[in-house]
Scaffold this motif. Structure first.
Motif, PDB file in Angstrom:
ATOM      1  N   ILE A  39      -6.072   1.634   6.712  1.00  0.00           N
ATOM      2  CA  ILE A  39      -4.666   1.351   6.599  1.00  0.00           C
ATOM      3  C   ILE A  39      -4.470   0.510   7.835  1.00  0.00           C
ATOM      4  O   ILE A  39      -3.655  -0.158   7.760  1.00  0.00           O
ATOM      5  CB  ILE A  39      -4.245   2.749   7.085  1.00  0.00           C
ATOM      6  CG1 ILE A  39      -4.183   3.782   5.698  1.00  0.00           C
ATOM      7  CG2 ILE A  39      -2.621   2.753   7.513  1.00  0.00           C
ATOM      8  CD1 ILE A  39      -3.760   5.130   5.958  1.00  0.00           C
ATOM      9  N   TYR A  91      -1.689  11.822   8.197  1.00  0.00           N
ATOM     10  CA  TYR A  91      -2.774  10.873   8.900  1.00  0.00           C
ATOM     11  C   TYR A  91      -3.856  11.622   9.546  1.00  0.00           C
ATOM     12  O   TYR A  91      -5.036  10.886   9.617  1.00  0.00           O
ATOM     13  CB  TYR A  91      -1.930   9.810   9.666  1.00  0.00           C
ATOM     14  CG  TYR A  91      -2.797   8.667  10.217  1.00  0.00           C
ATOM     15  CD1 TYR A  91      -3.323   8.613  11.457  1.00  0.00           C
ATOM     16  CD2 TYR A  91      -3.250   7.473   9.552  1.00  0.00           C
ATOM     17  CE1 TYR A  91      -3.988   7.729  12.077  1.00  0.00           C
ATOM     18  CE2 TYR A  91      -3.953   6.461   9.970  1.00  0.00           C
ATOM     19  CZ  TYR A  91      -4.259   6.734  11.405  1.00  0.00           C
ATOM     20  OH  TYR A  91      -5.060   5.570  11.816  1.00  0.00           O
ATOM     21  N   TYR A 130       0.770  -1.184  -0.117  1.00  0.00           N
ATOM     22  CA  TYR A 130       0.035   0.100   0.064  1.00  0.00           C
ATOM     23  C   TYR A 130       0.961   1.207   0.084  1.00  0.00           C
ATOM     24  O   TYR A 130       1.821   1.333   0.465  1.00  0.00           O
ATOM     25  CB  TYR A 130      -1.061   0.034   1.194  1.00  0.00           C
ATOM     26  CG  TYR A 130      -0.502   0.064   2.546  1.00  0.00           C
ATOM     27  CD1 TYR A 130       0.307  -0.895   3.090  1.00  0.00           C
ATOM     28  CD2 TYR A 130      -0.548   1.477   3.144  1.00  0.00           C
ATOM     29  CE1 TYR A 130       0.853  -0.617   4.492  1.00  0.00           C
ATOM     30  CE2 TYR A 130      -0.084   1.420   4.554  1.00  0.00           C
ATOM     31  CZ  TYR A 130       0.585   0.325   5.119  1.00  0.00           C
ATOM     32  OH  TYR A 130       1.350   0.656   6.298  1.00  0.00           O
ATOM     33  N   ALA A 178       4.568  -1.264   3.208  1.00  0.00           N
ATOM     34  CA  ALA A 178       4.268   0.215   2.933  1.00  0.00           C
ATOM     35  C   ALA A 178       5.602   0.623   2.227  1.00  0.00           C
ATOM     36  O   ALA A 178       6.835   0.653   2.292  1.00  0.00           O
ATOM     37  CB  ALA A 178       4.223   1.147   4.160  1.00  0.00           C
ATOM     38  N   GLU A 238       1.649   9.017   4.743  1.00  0.00           N
ATOM     39  CA  GLU A 238       0.973   9.031   6.067  1.00  0.00           C
ATOM     40  C   GLU A 238       1.208  10.295   6.996  1.00  0.00           C
ATOM     41  O   GLU A 238       0.595  10.443   7.944  1.00  0.00           O
ATOM     42  CB  GLU A 238       1.258   7.734   7.007  1.00  0.00           C
ATOM     43  CG  GLU A 238       0.458   6.607   6.170  1.00  0.00           C
ATOM     44  CD  GLU A 238       0.528   5.342   7.345  1.00  0.00           C
ATOM     45  OE1 GLU A 238       0.957   4.342   6.966  1.00  0.00           O
ATOM     46  OE2 GLU A 238      -0.158   5.416   8.381  1.00  0.00           O
TER      47      GLU A 238
END
Ligand SMILES: O=P(O)(O)OC[C@H]1O[C@](O)(COP(=O)(O)O)[C@@H](O)[C@@H]1O
Ligand SMILES: [Mg+2]
Ligand SMILES: [Mg+2]
Length: 347
Positions: free
Chosen positions: A237, A226, A219, A247, A223
């Motif tokens: 997530i 976030y 993914y 990530a 972030e």
């Protein structure tokens, strides 16, 4: 006089270099008896400009073409010299090619009318994608969308010609200036990738019929914002982390998209409280990659609807982007929807 039939040599001393982009375009054009060759020529013009931009990116550090240009663009972003150089190179190639009547570029506030009465096509382009990575030698790219104009050739360019939804694209692609340089494109009949052989100055077919894996374990999301994400996304997530997905985030859309297209994964540039429409631009970033994703069996949405069905209302409009392996995009949408419904039921 003796005549003998040509038998292709299979000897490794002269291995086949493969199919050049030019030859591939020609072969594909023959698939369409009514094809006039204009789209083919337009693709060649883009390939030529990308070779020049490739040369500039390779020597950015040497030739004093790294760094800021000293102006901001319509997005309010400081333009890098390579943004401007790439914009000039692509616009010039499209003008000289003669197939295009208008260009929409990230680096130009307005639509560029190429004063070309015989141009059938409109091109939307992100001349240099991943600008923040130029000076740190990380992969960057170019993204382009091609449409047929809606109004008669030779007539004034209208909103109708420019403000077309992504499902009207006749071709789209990207160039990735990375450890190798690649051109990946679709004309609506699958996706093919070509690698640039610098010494021969040619793109060669290296990734025929690219397919996005149905699902993946990567993914890609920044972030850093976030705290501004909607709750449904935060839950997605967490789901990715619970699943021990990797990530990966390069910060160049083309490079992140390309990796996930090959390996399986999802790239997300979401809406945030500060930027409710996200950062990426619909006309010259999201639409092109969405067309490629779908043509490779992937998916692309703004979290709730198909990117290609969004009717554009302004040149530089932004959209949240969820793109990549179809199962992952569907899962992310599921989390967004579930949280929205749960909140609605509470109210
Ligand atoms: O730094 P952020 O907010 O993660 O944004 C990175 C994203 O912005 C972009 O650089 C925007 O594109 P441009 O460089 O063409 O403006 C994308 O390539 C990239 O994915
Ligand atoms: Mg970009
Ligand atoms: Mg850009």
């Amino acid at each position: 006089m003796k005549i003998k039939q040509y038998i292709p040599s299979t000897s490794s001393i002269a291995y086949s270099v493969g199919v050049t982009l030019d030859r591939f375009i020609k072969m594909k054009q023959d698939d369409f008896p009514y094809a006039s060759g204009e789209l083919s020529q337009l693709l060649r013009d883009i390939a030529l400009a990308s070779k020049i931009v490739n040369r500039e990116t390779n020597r950015a550090g040497l030739a004093n073409i790294g760094g800021a240009f000293g102006q901001t663009n319509v997005q309010g972003e400081e333009q890098q010299k390579l943004d401007v150089i790439a914009n000039i190179r692509f616009t010039r190639a499209l003008t000289k090619g003669g197939e295009v009547c208008a260009v929409v570029s990230e680096e130009d506030d307005e639509v560029i009318d190429l004063q070309n009465g015989s141009g059938k096509y409109v091109v939307a382009i992100d001349p240099l994608d991943g600008s923040s990575n130029i000076d740190v030698n990380i992969s960057i790219g170019t993204i382009f969308s091609i449409y047929r104009r809606k109004t008669p050739v030779g007539s004034p360019i209208t909103v109708e010609d420019i403000m077309q939804p992504g499902n009207q694209q006749v071709a789209a692609g990207y160039v990735l200036y990375g450890s190798s340089t690649m051109l990946v494109y679709t004309t609506g009949h699958g996706v093919n990738g070509f690698t640039y052989e610098q010494s021969l100055g040619e793109f060669f077919l290296s990734h025929p019929e690219m397919k996005a894996p149905d699902d993946g374990k990567i993914y890609s999301i920044n972030e850093g914002s976030y705290n501004q994400f909607e709750e449904g996304l935060k839950q997605y997530i967490s789901y990715c982390k619970d699943k021990n997905y990797s990530a990966r985030y390069i910060g160049s859309l083309v490079a992140d998209f390309h990796r996930n297209l090959l390996k399986g994964g999802i790239y997300i540039y979401p809406a945030t409280t500060k930027a409710p429409s996200g950062k990426l631009r619909l006309l010259y970033e999201a639409n092109a990659l969405a067309y490629i994703a779908e043509q490779a069996g992937g998916a692309a949405s703004n979290g709730h609807m198909r990117i290609l069905d969004i009717d554009p209302t302004s040149l530089h409009e932004r959209t949240p982007l969820y793109i990549g392996s179809p199962k992952m995009v569907a899962k992310a949408e599921e989390f967004l929807k579930a949280h929205k419904e749960a909140t609605a039921n509470c109210n």
